[in-house]
Scaffold this active site. Structure first.
Site, PDB file in Angstrom:
ATOM      1  N   ASP A 153      50.671  74.801  35.030  1.00  0.00           N
ATOM      2  CA  ASP A 153      51.118  73.441  35.324  1.00  0.00           C
ATOM      3  C   ASP A 153      50.378  72.963  36.570  1.00  0.00           C
ATOM      4  O   ASP A 153      49.999  73.775  37.434  1.00  0.00           O
ATOM      5  CB  ASP A 153      52.637  73.394  35.554  1.00  0.00           C
ATOM      6  CG  ASP A 153      53.109  74.292  36.678  1.00  0.00           C
ATOM      7  OD1 ASP A 153      52.695  75.476  36.700  1.00  0.00           O
ATOM      8  OD2 ASP A 153      53.866  73.840  37.553  1.00  0.00           O
ATOM      9  N   GLU A 201      55.431  76.229  38.197  1.00  0.00           N
ATOM     10  CA  GLU A 201      55.278  76.658  39.581  1.00  0.00           C
ATOM     11  C   GLU A 201      55.355  75.475  40.528  1.00  0.00           C
ATOM     12  O   GLU A 201      55.908  75.576  41.617  1.00  0.00           O
ATOM     13  CB  GLU A 201      53.940  77.398  39.761  1.00  0.00           C
ATOM     14  CG  GLU A 201      53.828  78.153  41.079  1.00  0.00           C
ATOM     15  CD  GLU A 201      53.322  77.321  42.249  1.00  0.00           C
ATOM     16  OE1 GLU A 201      53.502  77.768  43.399  1.00  0.00           O
ATOM     17  OE2 GLU A 201      52.774  76.227  42.041  1.00  0.00           O
TER      18      GLU A 201
HETATM   19 ZN   LIG Z   1      49.561  76.971  42.715  1.00  0.00          ZN
END
Ligand SMILES: [Zn+2]
Length: 466
Positions: free
Chosen positions: A87, A150
């Site tokens: 992501d 994340e």
């Molecule tokens: Zn990162």
């Protein structure tokens, strides 16, 4: 094996695959969330792209409901984990070429995620592929663990480790080289209270958007009817700005006297690198005639935190040799007359400091002003023993591949490595390299992409070999 040759031979496909991977706009998208795509379609598309490739290559692949997956290679009892994420943060403005075109200029690939973390993810994927192609026998299994959340809430790794074994050791290619072995504990607190009075000097006070940033601007709106003498106030404010070496303005708008103070932003992990506009403006307002609710908002800011980012005023100052000082950043200050007020804190502490003591002290001090606190985030400090085999092996690999000393870093920030029990952050940014992460024109140079692929190949080999 000469890993550099193996990487160089594959330069064309590594670059092409990295480009294709970067062209998928894998940004969290709540609008397209579904059971198969818990963080939206585009993240799922990038995820499928990588998992499909790995399956075709003959790797064992396991998908945990679109949250996180692993690509596994090798045999053995123990597991070496490499924690990556696919992501990315949104592209944003001011790019020379569109953020998801992955255009190559000057031997650099320009794209959101080039360094954080899709470029390094491809480098680690190729590390596994090169070792697999070479027919290397391992003593451990290696898992490339693919996270998908994340940049937001780490729901990916939380979900993954509910179902999967924790690797016995590993690294996250998601910060800096050489090796980050220790990170402070990180907490976010919000202290708030309801406001009932509809009269008073301060109509509103706003400063800061994110707890982990030093607010660079603060605005207070004062009721003009409560200001005795506007030109006197203007003089006082001007003197205060000069005295504190900062800029600001006083404007009359509608029925308000609007005070604006400009500070200087910095990452919340070192508040002293910035100038907290909100705290400084509070330091001015405290000199004015305030009602009890206003005092209860302004006084703790000034008494507890103005010119003290170390917690000395509230007896929680603590320091250790590895990780340095406990730090406090007041990232958000908000006051709305007749409604509510909030103070948001990002606090980082080294090992040895007690979270309970910290929390109790904050609670007690704020309680005196009628504020109640809530802990929004708490991650404990993460530190590896400097003599742990993981640290030793990665140091050796780094030193032999770069010819530079593998200095061990301790930081105030939080990296993905803390999701592993025994983990360090290892790359991808080399010392002295320009940090373009989360900025416009994020790029990875092809030279650098290949160099990190060599290091990761060698690192995985050394960690997993028989
Ligand atoms: Zn990162």
């Amino acid at each position: 094996m000469n890993w550099k040759n193996e990487v160089d031979k594959r330069k064309g496909t590594i670059v092409k695959d990295t480009q294709s991977f970067l062209q998928i706009e894998s940004v969290l998208d709540e609008k397209t969330v579904s059971k198969q795509a818990p963080f939206g379609e585009k993240i799922r598309e990038a995820y499928d792209w990588l998992l499909h490739k790995a399956k075709q290559e003959g790797f064992k692949v396991k998908d945990h409901d679109g949250y996180a997956a692993h690509i596994e290679w090798g045999t053995g009892e123990e597991i070496v984990g490499i924690l990556c994420h696919i992501d990315v943060v949104p592209g944003g403005d001011d790019w020379t070429s569109p953020a998801f075109n992955a255009e190559i200029r000057d031997e650099k690939i320009y794209a959101r995620g080039a360094l954080d973390d899709k470029g390094p993810t491809m480098a680690c994927y190729y590390a596994l592929k090169i070792l697999k192609d070479a027919g290397i026998e391992t003593g451990k299994r290696v898992r490339l663990i693919i996270g998908t959340d994340e940049e937001s809430q780490w729901r990916c790794v939380d979900h993954y480790f509910k179902h999967e074994e924790m690797p016995s050791l590993g690294f996250a290619p998601d910060a800096d080289f050489p090796i980050i072995y220790a990170e402070k504990g990180i907490c976010d607190f919000i202290y708030e209270t309801k406001l009932t009075s509809n009269t008073g000097l301060v109509r509103s006070f706003h400063s800061g958007h994110r707890l982990n940033m030093v607010p660079d601007r603060a605005v207070a709106k004062l009721d003009i009817k409560q200001v005795e003498n506007t030109s006197k106030l203007r003089n006082l404010f001007h003197q205060y700005l000069v005295h504190n070496d900062c800029k600001g303005s006083l404007n009359i708008r509608d029925s308000n006297v609007e005070l604006t103070l400009n500070g200087f932003s910095a990452h919340g992990m070192e508040p002293e690198d910035g100038v907290n506009a909100g705290l400084l403006l509070a330091g001015f307002l405290i000199k004015l005639p305030l009602n009890i609710e206003e005092k209860n908002f302004i006084t703790p800011l000034v008494a507890m935190f103005l010119k003290d980012s170390r917690g000395e005023n509230i007896d929680i100052a603590y320091s250790d040799e590895q990780l340095g000082d406990l730090t406090i950043n007041i990232g958000q200050m908000m006051y709305e007359q007749g409604s509510e007020s909030k103070i948001g804190i990002n606090l980082r502490y080294p090992e040895g400091a007690s979270f309970d003591v910290i929390k109790r002290s904050l609670d007690d001090h704020f309680q005196a002003y009628g504020y109640v606190g809530d802990t929004r985030v708490h991650e404990t400090p993460h530190a590896m023993d400097k003599d742990h085999e993981l640290v030793k092996i990665l140091s050796k690999v780094y030193e032999e591949e770069t010819g530079e000393q593998a200095e061990l870093l301790a930081i105030g920030g939080g990296t993905y490595a803390r999701a592993l029990n025994a983990g360090v952050a290892f790359g991808p940014l080399f010392p002295g390299q320009k940090d373009v992460i989360h900025q416009a024109d994020e790029y990875i140079s092809i030279k650098h992409l290949l160099a990190m692929t060599v290091i990761y190949t060698r690192a995985v080999y050394e960690l997993a070999k028989r």
